[in-house]
Motif scaffolding. Structure first.
Motif, PDB file in Angstrom:
ATOM      1  N   ILE A 138       0.870  -1.179   0.000  1.00 46.36           N
ATOM      2  CA  ILE A 138       0.000   0.000   0.000  1.00 46.36           C
ATOM      3  C   ILE A 138       0.903   1.224   0.000  1.00 46.36           C
ATOM      4  O   ILE A 138       1.866   1.289   0.767  1.00 46.36           O
ATOM      5  CB  ILE A 138      -0.936   0.019   1.227  1.00 46.36           C
ATOM      6  N   ARG A 139       0.624   2.142  -0.889  1.00 44.75           N
ATOM      7  CA  ARG A 139       1.397   3.378  -0.910  1.00 44.75           C
ATOM      8  C   ARG A 139       0.447   4.540  -1.157  1.00 44.75           C
ATOM      9  O   ARG A 139      -0.697   4.343  -1.568  1.00 44.75           O
ATOM     10  CB  ARG A 139       2.489   3.319  -1.970  1.00 44.75           C
ATOM     11  N   ALA A 140       0.932   5.742  -0.910  1.00 48.05           N
ATOM     12  CA  ALA A 140       0.045   6.901  -1.004  1.00 48.05           C
ATOM     13  C   ALA A 140      -0.393   7.144  -2.443  1.00 48.05           C
ATOM     14  O   ALA A 140      -1.563   7.322  -2.724  1.00 48.05           O
ATOM     15  CB  ALA A 140       0.742   8.136  -0.439  1.00 48.05           C
ATOM     16  N   ARG A 141       0.557   7.136  -3.368  1.00 46.90           N
ATOM     17  CA  ARG A 141       0.226   7.329  -4.775  1.00 46.90           C
ATOM     18  C   ARG A 141       0.523   6.031  -5.517  1.00 46.90           C
ATOM     19  O   ARG A 141       1.299   5.214  -5.043  1.00 46.90           O
ATOM     20  CB  ARG A 141       1.083   8.461  -5.378  1.00 46.90           C
ATOM     21  N   ASN A 142      -0.042   5.870  -6.683  1.00 49.59           N
ATOM     22  CA  ASN A 142       0.139   4.626  -7.413  1.00 49.59           C
ATOM     23  C   ASN A 142       1.456   4.534  -8.174  1.00 49.59           C
ATOM     24  O   ASN A 142       1.647   3.640  -8.986  1.00 49.59           O
ATOM     25  CB  ASN A 142      -1.027   4.414  -8.375  1.00 49.59           C
ATOM     26  N   SER A 143       2.334   5.482  -7.945  1.00 49.56           N
ATOM     27  CA  SER A 143       3.670   5.394  -8.534  1.00 49.56           C
ATOM     28  C   SER A 143       4.618   6.092  -7.578  1.00 49.56           C
ATOM     29  O   SER A 143       4.186   6.820  -6.680  1.00 49.56           O
ATOM     30  CB  SER A 143       3.692   6.096  -9.895  1.00 49.56           C
TER      31      SER A 143
ATOM     32  N   ASP B 178       5.999   6.219  -4.896  1.00 47.68           N
ATOM     33  CA  ASP B 178       6.074   6.211  -3.442  1.00 47.68           C
ATOM     34  C   ASP B 178       6.586   4.902  -2.837  1.00 47.68           C
ATOM     35  O   ASP B 178       6.349   3.818  -3.349  1.00 47.68           O
ATOM     36  CB  ASP B 178       4.699   6.528  -2.844  1.00 47.68           C
ATOM     37  N   PHE B 179       7.250   5.094  -1.712  1.00 46.87           N
ATOM     38  CA  PHE B 179       7.632   3.947  -0.890  1.00 46.87           C
ATOM     39  C   PHE B 179       6.378   3.412  -0.191  1.00 46.87           C
ATOM     40  O   PHE B 179       5.337   4.063  -0.171  1.00 46.87           O
ATOM     41  CB  PHE B 179       8.674   4.376   0.145  1.00 46.87           C
TER      42      PHE B 179
ATOM     43  N   ASP C 171       5.663   7.864   5.525  1.00 47.28           N
ATOM     44  CA  ASP C 171       4.277   8.126   5.101  1.00 47.28           C
ATOM     45  C   ASP C 171       3.266   7.358   5.955  1.00 47.28           C
ATOM     46  O   ASP C 171       3.456   6.179   6.221  1.00 47.28           O
ATOM     47  CB  ASP C 171       4.059   7.643   3.645  1.00 47.28           C
ATOM     48  N   GLY C 172       2.183   8.016   6.296  1.00 48.71           N
ATOM     49  CA  GLY C 172       1.091   7.338   6.990  1.00 48.71           C
ATOM     50  C   GLY C 172       1.241   7.423   8.499  1.00 48.71           C
ATOM     51  O   GLY C 172       2.330   7.245   9.047  1.00 48.71           O
TER      52      GLY C 172
ATOM     53  N   MET D 189      -2.980  -1.122   8.270  1.00 45.00           N
ATOM     54  CA  MET D 189      -2.753  -1.526   6.880  1.00 45.00           C
ATOM     55  C   MET D 189      -1.951  -2.813   6.784  1.00 45.00           C
ATOM     56  O   MET D 189      -2.126  -3.597   5.857  1.00 45.00           O
ATOM     57  CB  MET D 189      -2.054  -0.401   6.099  1.00 45.00           C
TER      58      MET D 189
ATOM     59  N   LEU E 263      -4.478  -5.471   7.166  1.00 40.58           N
ATOM     60  CA  LEU E 263      -5.314  -5.528   5.971  1.00 40.58           C
ATOM     61  C   LEU E 263      -4.574  -6.185   4.800  1.00 40.58           C
ATOM     62  O   LEU E 263      -5.124  -7.026   4.086  1.00 40.58           O
ATOM     63  CB  LEU E 263      -5.747  -4.107   5.580  1.00 40.58           C
TER      64      LEU E 263
ATOM     65  N   LEU F  59       8.802  13.924  -3.280  1.00 40.24           N
ATOM     66  CA  LEU F  59       8.490  12.578  -2.793  1.00 40.24           C
ATOM     67  C   LEU F  59       7.560  12.692  -1.583  1.00 40.24           C
ATOM     68  O   LEU F  59       6.582  11.965  -1.467  1.00 40.24           O
ATOM     69  CB  LEU F  59       9.777  11.841  -2.407  1.00 40.24           C
TER      70      LEU F  59
ATOM     71  N   ASP G  82      -2.948   8.450 -10.663  1.00 40.74           N
ATOM     72  CA  ASP G  82      -3.865   8.907  -9.606  1.00 40.74           C
ATOM     73  C   ASP G  82      -4.872   9.912 -10.143  1.00 40.74           C
ATOM     74  O   ASP G  82      -5.652  10.477  -9.385  1.00 40.74           O
ATOM     75  CB  ASP G  82      -3.057   9.569  -8.479  1.00 40.74           C
TER      76      ASP G  82
ATOM     77  N   GLU H 106      -6.151   7.982   6.093  1.00 38.68           N
ATOM     78  CA  GLU H 106      -6.263   7.733   7.535  1.00 38.68           C
ATOM     79  C   GLU H 106      -7.395   8.553   8.160  1.00 38.68           C
ATOM     80  O   GLU H 106      -8.052   8.107   9.085  1.00 38.68           O
ATOM     81  CB  GLU H 106      -4.922   7.992   8.230  1.00 38.68           C
TER      82      GLU H 106
END
Lengths: 328, 956
Positions: free
Chosen positions: A226-231, A233-234, A303-304, A312, A315, B869, B878, B933
């Motif tokens: 799971i990452r914040a953006r679909n490309s 991101d870590f 992130d997160g 997550m 999940l 980043l 997105d 979140e």
């Protein structure tokens, strides 16, 4: 443009030569694709005197596969070479999934599997410019001060960031390490320590040359991220799973490995064992996922939010296991 | 074979660059981007982030796209490298470049090189849109919303497949809508477009700015001795040398070029160095010793309102750290509420976000001393700057340097996106200028991505309280609104933001009674200012969400409630905003129909939802910020004997395509092809003043200025042509380079002949035009903020899916209808709508300026999201499909009926998403952004049957 500090550049054409250079030059950083190291050098978190580039060593660029010997990937193979290798596509689709989830297309064209396995740990308070880090006061990972993410702890909590390692550990991968004294083959899981500052146990004189993954037709494996953006991101959370089933769909072996939470991959052995001997039900999966979620303790460093990442993880475990079981 | 052990720093590598084999001496620490841009002068390769996050530096190494900013050039020895300059062959554009131009797949052009190269790979089989989006997912674009880029690549790939299909020549118009191709398109797809950082001058020095590591501190001393001794350092300046205060607004002059005795945020400039190379400048900063006395940092609006904290600006006239307060009442709000059958109050919070334009700020200065005097003020200074507002930079440089403005020339070259983030003077402009004056050498300063974030001027974090009264039938009776804006450390355009926050809430609905109280405070964070939709975005979010709630409470369809209240064309709002053309009803009808609203709203399966919102926005501000009563825009149009038309206008094309619009207006008026028109813009020596690219004013105001100059010329030409054909001007037409009698086209002469006749009669042909808005607005104090000669209107419907386990939102589709008056170029208008929708999605779901907090023993205020980043702008994966509808009203005062399109379509995106989330999973998001979140948290709170109505920001 941010300008890099000078260094001496070495580009050996054989492992033998590389080992020699490594043992005779201090403060040497091994350069593979550079997509992690060069960023670190721009941010001045890493300032090597010597750079040893492995790009001219052909033996590190091979991918071989046989049913008996399994898969062997040279450390300098790029992620996109792996993505397009037909043997891997056919026999290890989960590795393809994991590779595709990494960074961006351009980075995958340059980044290598060796580099990915040795990827530096990440932290908001570390992956910043020299100015930024000095403004806050430097941190444990940089070499002094406190851990800003967890001031109460006396160790660095930077996060393990390779998307491939958890899956490869779940797949019982081994890595080959070369030094001037010896050549060692060790389980990938043993490469890592839960210490953000020093999470890869390679000696200064050691080179990771390849990773090998056994092949077993019975194995089912999957990767989740799971990452914040679909490309680019870590991971907010990632997981690698390997399950082996009997002919009656009874789980015989279960490996679950969690990345992106601690400083090393978390191998949730004991909890995963609960799947063994079972005809794995959704309820069981839920139980295991919840337990794993309780078991992990992220720090506020990437992130997160912490609780979100914890959730997550559960999940992802649930979703990844469910997909595997459903597709039996 | 022995390895080459590099003891000497420099060594030779062999690179095949765009097919040409070259042996180049490089140093091992040079990145490929450095070598391409500086050794080989291939400046089409751009640096957007410098750390591998944006893709602007993409080049092909052995056929594969890689990031040249994080690749050491030495590792490319023996490789073949293709840059954007090598894509066109034998003087012909590559089919992919043509496709980009035809589809309008580029705006500012800064990401274009990397985009084109990422999409270059041979398309052997049919590719889906999703595959293209994946292929481009490492290339960030901030202008287009990716839609037209995907279409361009798709079209190119189809062409590749259809081998036998005939090759089309590049049309001068886009095929779908017959729009003219951007006049600056070709240099942008070939990499020859020069941006400020692409300037390299002989003897040029590189400048760097030392920045404050503390959020709030007194400067006790600055010792530059050690830095001066570093070999290669040529000059160092500190704030004391440029003490004159400035600010873009006359009433908030609170900045200096560099801080003098106090720093006000982490990243505030303290000293600047010029050195022979950038590395030396970087190192010199570390040798400057600044001693500070640390003061408590004020990081929240609550702290800013307390009198227990020191004042950030001692000379501010307000109490505590209030920067501006506006309280206005129109009608009688209490009476309005008394008439209401239903009243609701809500609180909202909109967090700060920023422009993140892909091109970092850059300035190059060069100075020529006077022939007769040793006083530097008598010399001549030229500054190239990536600014949206050359005129304001010009004026402010003159003030701060105490030089006559007549000795200063400010030029803007191609500019890689602004969105409001480059619309006032910045430290680098003064520093480059003054360092150039001091050294007598050209000086370039280009910000790092991190410095761009510190320079900010983006969206104000805003706490809002909103009360609305309606009758049972949905008619709005009154609104009361309170806002608390976190302004950061300086004024910027903040006074206007404070006004706009309240003043623009009276459109697009009829509000009979209205009261607002808007307060902006100073805090020790990077200053906030104007970002696309300036000031109006936050209250629009609050109001559109509240309307949705009201509709539900009344049992009305939320679209119907909106329709019930829309303003009419040719009406005036309660706060005296004059509405002329207005297509809001057509807008909402378009998106309702296209989205199948009736069959979807409230009827989609759980997890999936649909939402609506509408908005209005200004087409330029009615009052010039200096209140001098001068034209807002001026233009000169000149006709050459050869038939070429040249437009000179101070406007700034920042990628939106204003040069194309101006060229098109001149071409249409004079009846020539757009390819015969050239636009010279944004050069204070050559072009008449235009106030700049902000507040969506260029098409309307510069457009009118160009139009009036072109009309004057046409009048002269008509006069001589009428004489020739013995008729009157009214009977003539000018089209496609011909002047002819309308009812007898056989009587015609070419434009060139007509020009010759006109020149014989009138002498050299040129004309000036200018635009000053009519007197607008009310007479009350504050009536100057909000009035515009015209307003645009927008309606959006968003359909999305909420993953109830991850809290992640996937937007499936956005339908957008925008009333832009007459669309002068449909492709450009669509591009503005798509880009606005994309940027709104970023604000709603991903982007946030987050700072470290004050801790027990240390102060915070350090920006945590200081890279591309960590600051998450949406990628191609997105961003959803966007369907746009251009609603054309004919604006009575707009040039050929046109009005704005650049900002308005952003506003309603955020509430439409919030309303769709509610439709999907039944939670009301009151805080922007809607991070996964927070969505999960809201869902849990709802489950625990907590009232979500009062969810409020933890802290600003």
């Amino acid at each position: 443009m941010i300008r890099l500090r000078k260094f001496e550049f070495h580009s050996p054409t054989s492992l033998q030569e590389a080992k020699k250079i490594l043992s005779s030059n201090g403060q040497t950083k091994i350069l593979a694709g550079g997509t992690d190291l060069v960023v670190g050098m721009k941010q001045e978190t890493v300032q090597p005197k010597n750079i040893l580039w492995l790009g001219k060593i052909h033996e590190l660029q091979q991918i071989t596969f046989s049913r008996k010997e399994g898969l062997k990937i040279g450390a300098m193979c790029t992620l996109s070479e792996i993505e397009h290798n037909t043997n891997i596509q056919k026999h290890f689709p989960s590795i393809i999934d994991a590779v595709k989830s990494i960074a961006s297309p351009q980075i995958r064209n340059h980044a290598t599997i060796g580099g990915n396995l040795c990827l530096n740990t990440r932290c908001f308070y570390y992956d910043q410019s020299d100015f930024w880090r000095n403004s806050l006061g430097n941190c444990l990972k940089y070499g002094n001060g406190i851990c800003h993410a967890a001031p109460e702890l006396s160790r660095c909590t930077a996060v393990f960031s390779s998307d491939l390692a958890p899956l490869l550990i779940a797949l019982d991968a081994n890595v080959e390490l070369h030094s001037s004294q010896s050549t060692l083959k060790i389980p990938l899981s043993r490469l890592y320590n839960d210490d953000g500052k020093n999470h890869v146990s390679l000696f200064q004189s050691e080179i990771l040359s390849s990773v090998s993954i056994p092949f077993n037709e019975k194995i089912k494996s999957a990767h989740g991220k799971i990452r914040a953006r679909n490309s680019t991101d870590f991971a907010i959370a990632n997981v690698g799973v390997e399950l082996t089933f009997s002919s009656k769909n009874i789980c015989e072996k279960a490996n679950i490995v969690i990345g992106a939470i601690s400083s090393s991959p978390i191998i949730v052995d004991t909890i995963a064992q609960k799947l063994i001997g079972e005809n794995v039900s959704e309820k069981k999966i839920e139980e295991v996922a919840n337990e794993i979620s309780t078991h992990v303790h992220p720090m506020p460093n990437v992130d997160g939010a912490v609780n979100y990442r914890k959730k997550m993880v559960g999940l992802l475990v649930k979703r990844t296991l469910s997909t595997l079981v459903t597709n039996l | 074979m022995n390895s080459e052990n590099i003891k000497m720093s420099s060594r030779f590598v062999t690179l095949t660059i765009n097919g040409e084999k070259k042996e180049i001496a490089i140093e091992p620490q040079w990145t490929l981007a450095e070598v391409l841009r500086e050794q080989l002068h291939l400046t089409g390769t751009k640096i957007g982030c410098d750390t591998g996050d944006c893709g602007a530096c993409t080049v092909l190494v052995d056929g594969k796209p890689i990031l040249s900013c994080i690749t050491l050039a030495i590792t490319c020895d023996g490789s073949s490298i293709q840059t954007i300059e090598g894509v066109a062959e034998n003087g012909n554009l590559h089919p992919l470049q043509k496709s980009f131009l035809e589809h309008g797949a580029l705006q500012c052009g800064f990401c274009t090189s990397g985009m084109v190269l990422s999409a270059m790979s041979n398309k052997q089989s049919a590719v889906s849109n999703q595959q293209i989006r994946e292929e481009l997912s490492g290339n960030l674009c901030r202008c287009t919303g990716y839609k037209k880029i995907v279409e361009a690549v798709k079209d190119y790939s189809n062409q590749q497949l259809a081998v036998s299909a005939p090759q089309n020549d590049l049309r001068t118009t886009n095929h779908e809508s017959q729009s003219e191709i951007k006049v600056d398109g070709v240099p942008k797809v070939t990499g020859s477009a020069q941006f400020t950082d692409d300037i390299f001058l002989p003897r040029m020095l590189f400048g760097k700015i030392l920045r404050s590591p503390y959020a709030h501190a007194h400067i006790l001393s600055i010792d530059t001795t050690k830095a001066e001794q570093l070999p290669g350092v040529i000059a160092i300046i500190t704030g004391k040398e440029l003490p004159i205060k400035y600010g873009v607004l006359p009433s908030s002059q609170d900045e200096t070029a560099l801080c003098i005795d106090k720093v006000r945020f982490i990243g505030d400039g303290v000293a600047a160095v010029a050195a022979i190379d950038e590395f030396t400048a970087q190192e010199a900063l570390k040798l400057i010793d600044v001693r500070y006395e640390i003061l408590p940092a004020i990081l929240t609006v609550e702290d800013a309102l307390k009198n227990t904290f020191p004042k950030i600006h001692n000379d501010s006239k307000y109490e505590n750290n209030v920067a501006k307060n506006v309280e206005l009442e129109f009608g009688k709000v209490e009476e309005g509420f008394a008439e209401a059958d239903y009243i609701r109050e809500d609180e909202f919070f909109y967090d700060s976000n920023t422009h993140a334009m892909l091109e970092p700020h850059s300035a190059v200065a060069t100075y020529e001393p006077s022939a007769t005097s040793n006083n530097f003020k008598d010399g001549n200074l030229t500054l190239w700057s990536s600014t949206q507002t050359p005129h304001y930079v010009h004026r402010t440089l003159a003030k701060v340097l105490e030089m006559p403005a007549s000795h200063i020339r400010v030029i803007k070259l191609h500019l890689g996106g602004g969105f409001g983030g480059k619309s006032e003077p910045f430290a680098l402009e003064f520093c480059a200028a003054f360092l150039s004056i001091k050294t007598g050498r050209p000086v370039k300063i280009t910000y790092t991505r991190e410095e761009v974030f510190y320079s900010h001027r983006g969206r104000h974090a805003t706490k809002m309280w909103l009360k609305t009264g309606v009758k049972n039938d949905g008619t709005i009776t009154a609104i009361q609104y309170k806002a608390l804006l976190d302004g950061g450390a300086y004024g910027s355009y903040g006074i206007i933001t404070t006004y706009y926050s309240g003043q623009l809430l009276t459109l697009p609905y009829k509000i009979p009674h209205y009261k607002f109280d808007s307060t902006r405070v100073y805090t020790n964070k990077p200053p906030c200012g104007p970002k696309r939709g300036h000031g109006a975005v936050q209250p629009r979010f609050a109001f559109e969400v509240q309307l949705d709630k009201i509709a539900e409470e009344l049992g009305m369809d939320s679209a119907e409630l909106r329709l019930k209240n829309f303003v009419e064309p040719n009406s005036t709002t309660i706060n005296s905003l004059r509405v002329t053309s207005c297509g809001i009803k057509e807008c909402i009808e378009k998106v309702l129909k296209a989205s199948d609203w009736k069959n979807k709203k409230g009827k989609l399966p759980r997890g999936r939802g649909i939402g609506i919102a509408t908005s209005a926005y200004i087409s330029g501000a009615g009052k010039e910020i200096n209140w001098l009563g001068l034209p807002h825009s001026g233009a000169i149009v000149k006709i050459d004997r050869g038939g070429g038309v040249t437009v000179f206008c101070g406007s700034s094309d920042i990628g939106q395509g204003s040069n194309t619009v101006l060229a098109s207006l001149a071409a249409k008026t004079l009846g020539v092809n757009i390819s015969d028109v050239k636009v010279y813009e944004a050069d204070t020596d050559l072009t008449p003043v235009d106030l700049g690219s902000y507040s969506s004013r260029v098409t309307f105001m510069a457009g009118n200025a160009v139009l009036s100059a072109a009309k004057e010329l046409r009048k002269k030409i008509f006069e001589v042509v009428a004489e020739k054909f013995e008729t009157t001007s009214e009977n003539l037409l000018a089209k496609n380079g011909n002047y002819f009698v309308a009812n007898d086209p056989s009587k015609n002469i070419s434009f060139i002949e007509a020009v010759r006749l006109a020149e014989q009669k009138f002498g050299t042909l040129s004309a000036v035009g200018s635009y000053t808005p009519p007197k607008l607005g009310g007479t009350y104090k504050g009536a100057g903020a909000g009035p515009s000669p015209s307003y645009s209107f927008t309606a959006h419907v968003v359909e999305l899916e909420v993953d109830e386990e991850t809290g992640q939102v996937k937007i499936h589709k956005v339908w957008s209808a925008h009333d832009c008056g007459k669309a002068l170029n449909k492709t450009l208008v669509e591009g503005q709508i798509e880009g606005s929708v994309y940027m709104g999605i970023g604000e709603a779901l991903y982007e946030k300026m987050s700072y470290t907090k004050n801790m027990k023993d240390t102060f915070g205020g350090l920006l945590k999201s200081s890279s591309l980043l960590d600051y998450k702008t949406p990628t191609s994966l997105d961003t959803p499909d966007i369907e746009t509808f251009i609603v054309e009203t004919n604006d009575p005062e707009g040039p050929l009926g046109a009005k704005e399109a650049g900002e308005g379509p952003l506003l309603a995106v955020i509430p439409a998403i919030a309303n769709a989330i509610y439709d999907a999973v039944g939670i009301r998001m009151h805080n922007v952004p809607f991070l996964p979140e927070n969505i999960l948290k809201a869902m849990e709170e709802k489950k625990r049957s907590f009232k979500t109505e009062k969810v409020f920001a933890e802290a600003l």
